[in-house]
Design a protein around this motif. Structure first.
Motif, short mmCIF file in Angstrom:
data_model
loop_
_atom_site.label_atom_id
_atom_site.label_comp_id
_atom_site.label_asym_id
_atom_site.label_seq_id
_atom_site.Cartn_x
_atom_site.Cartn_y
_atom_site.Cartn_z
N TRP A 37 4.74 14.29 8.98
CA TRP A 37 3.61 13.39 9.18
C TRP A 37 4.11 12.05 9.71
CZ3 TRP A 37 -1.47 14.36 9.07
CH2 TRP A 37 -2.34 13.28 9.14
N ASP A 38 3.75 11.72 10.98
CA ASP A 38 4.28 10.49 11.57
C ASP A 38 3.18 9.63 12.19
OD1 ASP A 38 3.60 12.03 13.71
OD2 ASP A 38 5.55 11.91 14.72
N ASP A 39 1.92 9.88 11.82
CA ASP A 39 0.81 9.10 12.37
C ASP A 39 -0.06 8.63 11.22
OD1 ASP A 39 -0.98 7.88 14.00
OD2 ASP A 39 -1.97 9.72 14.67
N ILE A 40 0.34 7.55 10.59
CA ILE A 40 -0.31 7.08 9.37
C ILE A 40 -1.42 6.09 9.72
CG2 ILE A 40 0.06 5.89 7.19
CD1 ILE A 40 2.99 6.80 7.36
N ASP A 41 -2.56 6.26 9.11
CA ASP A 41 -3.69 5.36 9.30
C ASP A 41 -3.52 4.15 8.38
OD1 ASP A 41 -6.08 4.10 9.70
OD2 ASP A 41 -7.32 5.69 8.82
N ILE A 42 -2.73 3.20 8.84
CA ILE A 42 -2.39 2.05 8.01
C ILE A 42 -3.63 1.25 7.65
CG2 ILE A 42 -1.13 -0.13 7.95
CD1 ILE A 42 0.97 1.23 9.76
N GLY A 43 -4.47 0.96 8.65
CA GLY A 43 -5.67 0.18 8.39
C GLY A 43 -6.61 0.86 7.42
N GLY A 44 -6.78 2.18 7.57
CA GLY A 44 -7.65 2.91 6.67
C GLY A 44 -7.15 2.93 5.25
N LEU A 45 -5.85 3.12 5.07
CA LEU A 45 -5.28 3.12 3.73
C LEU A 45 -5.45 1.75 3.06
CD1 LEU A 45 -1.94 5.06 4.39
CD2 LEU A 45 -3.94 5.88 3.10
N TYR A 46 -5.21 0.69 3.84
CA TYR A 46 -5.31 -0.65 3.26
C TYR A 46 -6.77 -1.00 2.96
CZ TYR A 46 -4.49 -5.65 2.58
OH TYR A 46 -4.43 -6.91 2.06
N ALA A 47 -7.70 -0.61 3.85
CA ALA A 47 -9.12 -0.87 3.59
C ALA A 47 -9.57 -0.17 2.32
CB ALA A 47 -9.95 -0.39 4.78
N ALA A 48 -9.13 1.07 2.13
CA ALA A 48 -9.51 1.81 0.92
C ALA A 48 -8.97 1.12 -0.33
CB ALA A 48 -8.98 3.24 1.00
N ARG A 49 -7.76 0.59 -0.23
CA ARG A 49 -7.19 -0.11 -1.39
C ARG A 49 -7.98 -1.38 -1.69
NH1 ARG A 49 -3.51 -3.82 -3.27
NH2 ARG A 49 -2.81 -4.72 -1.30
N LEU A 50 -8.36 -2.13 -0.65
CA LEU A 50 -9.12 -3.36 -0.87
C LEU A 50 -10.50 -3.05 -1.48
CD1 LEU A 50 -8.34 -5.40 2.36
CD2 LEU A 50 -7.41 -5.77 0.06
N LEU A 51 -11.16 -2.04 -0.98
CA LEU A 51 -12.49 -1.71 -1.49
C LEU A 51 -12.42 -1.17 -2.91
CD1 LEU A 51 -14.10 -0.13 1.68
CD2 LEU A 51 -14.59 -2.37 0.67
N THR A 77 0.84 -1.19 0.00
CA THR A 77 0.00 0.00 0.00
C THR A 77 0.88 1.24 0.00
OG1 THR A 77 -1.76 -1.16 1.20
CG2 THR A 77 -1.77 1.26 1.29
N PRO A 78 0.75 2.11 -0.98
CA PRO A 78 1.60 3.31 -1.02
C PRO A 78 1.24 4.29 0.09
CG PRO A 78 -0.04 3.37 -2.77
CD PRO A 78 -0.15 2.01 -2.15
N ASP A 79 2.24 5.05 0.52
CA ASP A 79 2.07 6.07 1.55
C ASP A 79 1.81 7.40 0.86
OD1 ASP A 79 2.22 7.89 3.55
OD2 ASP A 79 4.27 7.43 4.17
N PRO A 80 0.60 7.96 0.98
CA PRO A 80 0.31 9.21 0.27
C PRO A 80 1.03 10.41 0.86
CG PRO A 80 -1.53 8.59 1.67
CD PRO A 80 -0.57 7.45 1.70
N TRP A 81 1.62 10.25 2.03
CA TRP A 81 2.31 11.36 2.69
C TRP A 81 3.81 11.10 2.82
CZ3 TRP A 81 -2.14 9.22 5.06
CH2 TRP A 81 -3.31 9.97 4.83
N GLU A 82 4.36 10.27 1.95
CA GLU A 82 5.76 9.88 2.12
C GLU A 82 6.72 11.06 1.98
OE1 GLU A 82 6.97 7.08 -0.75
OE2 GLU A 82 6.03 8.08 -2.45
#
Length: 265
Positions: free
Chosen positions: A239-253, A229-234
């Motif tokens: 920015w040091d508090d990434i919503d990993i679950g949310g990013l991955y859920a969005a990719r799956l959906l 899953t790419p990091d949109p804020w890389e």
């Protein structure tokens, strides 16, 4: 509520005979307390209210499970697995959703030929095998439940509870996205497991890649790489508090199965 692009898993009552369930509980109470591991049998007795007459009645389900600090859904799963034969077979297809706060219980096998999506507070209990050919997506930071004798899905993400009497197998990438989950299963096997916020307490984990550690040891880069899953804020160094679950859920959906391949039954 889930609308539009999702087919709602049709509701169906699951009537119980409370006397039969209570008899099964009395026979198993010592074993159940030992499996939970943090309560004696006498203490477990006090954590349970009256057995509901319909297990899909969410309010009655909640009234049965009085103590919020124990994974009492495990007690329900084990009891139902003992009481019911598990002979039903059900096939659901497309992008299947369980709306907020609703309960689905099936006495047998369920195959979702597509994706299974749970809203906040939704609960799915399958008394034999639950197979999801696509992705399983549940709320990433609030309660939900998926429970079965055996669970298999290609990939997924949840911040809720995952329970299996025998095994959990996920050959793709799976993310436990919060510290709310109560993972109970003898073995967990699969491809990638990311449980970086709160390590899952499965009895045995056998995966190709695991990113774990705990709330003070989160490796965001490693988790996102493992989940492909790419990091949109890389490029944002602050920015040091990434919503990993949310990013991955969005990719799956976004990559979910095609809609409407066949009606639900």
């Amino acid at each position: 509520m889930v609308t539009g692009a999702f087919d709602i898993w049709p509701p169906q009552a699951f009537p119980l005979r409370p006397d039969r369930v209570e008899a099964s509980y009395r026979a198993l109470r010592e074993t159940l307390a030992e499996e939970i591991g943090s309560v004696e049998a006498d203490g477990l007795d006090g954590c349970l209210g009256p057995v509901p007459e319909d297990l899909t009645d969410a309010d009655a389900f909640d009234a049965w499970l009085l103590a919020g600090y124990l994974p009492l859904e495990w007690v329900v799963l084990r009891l139902m697995s003992e009481v019911f034969p598990g002979g039903e077979r059900r096939l659901l297809s497309g992008r299947v959703a369980v709306p907020e706060g609703q309960v689905r219980v099936v006495d047998g096998d369920v195959t979702v030929d597509g994706d299974l999506v749970l809203e906040e507070g939704a609960r799915v209990m399958v008394l034999s095998d639950l197979t999801v050919t696509g992705s399983f997506v549940a709320p990433i930071d609030t309660y939900s439940l998926v429970a079965a004798r055996r669970i298999e899905c290609r990939a997924g993400v949840t911040g809720g509870s995952v329970m299996a009497v025998e095994s959990v197998h996920r050959p793709g990438r799976f993310c436990l996205s919060s510290d709310h989950h109560d993972p109970i299963a003898p073995p967990y096997t699969g491809g990638v497991l990311v449980d970086q916020l709160w390590p899952a307490q499965f009895d045995h984990v056998e995966v190709a890649t695991r990113v774990t550690g705990g709330i003070e040891e989160i490796d965001y880069d490693a988790a996102l790489e493992a989940l492909a899953t790419p990091d949109p804020w890389e490029d944002d160094e602050e920015w040091d508090d990434i919503d990993i679950g949310g990013l991955y859920a969005a990719r799956l959906l976004a990559a979910a199965a095609p809609l409407g391949r066949r009606p639900l039954a």
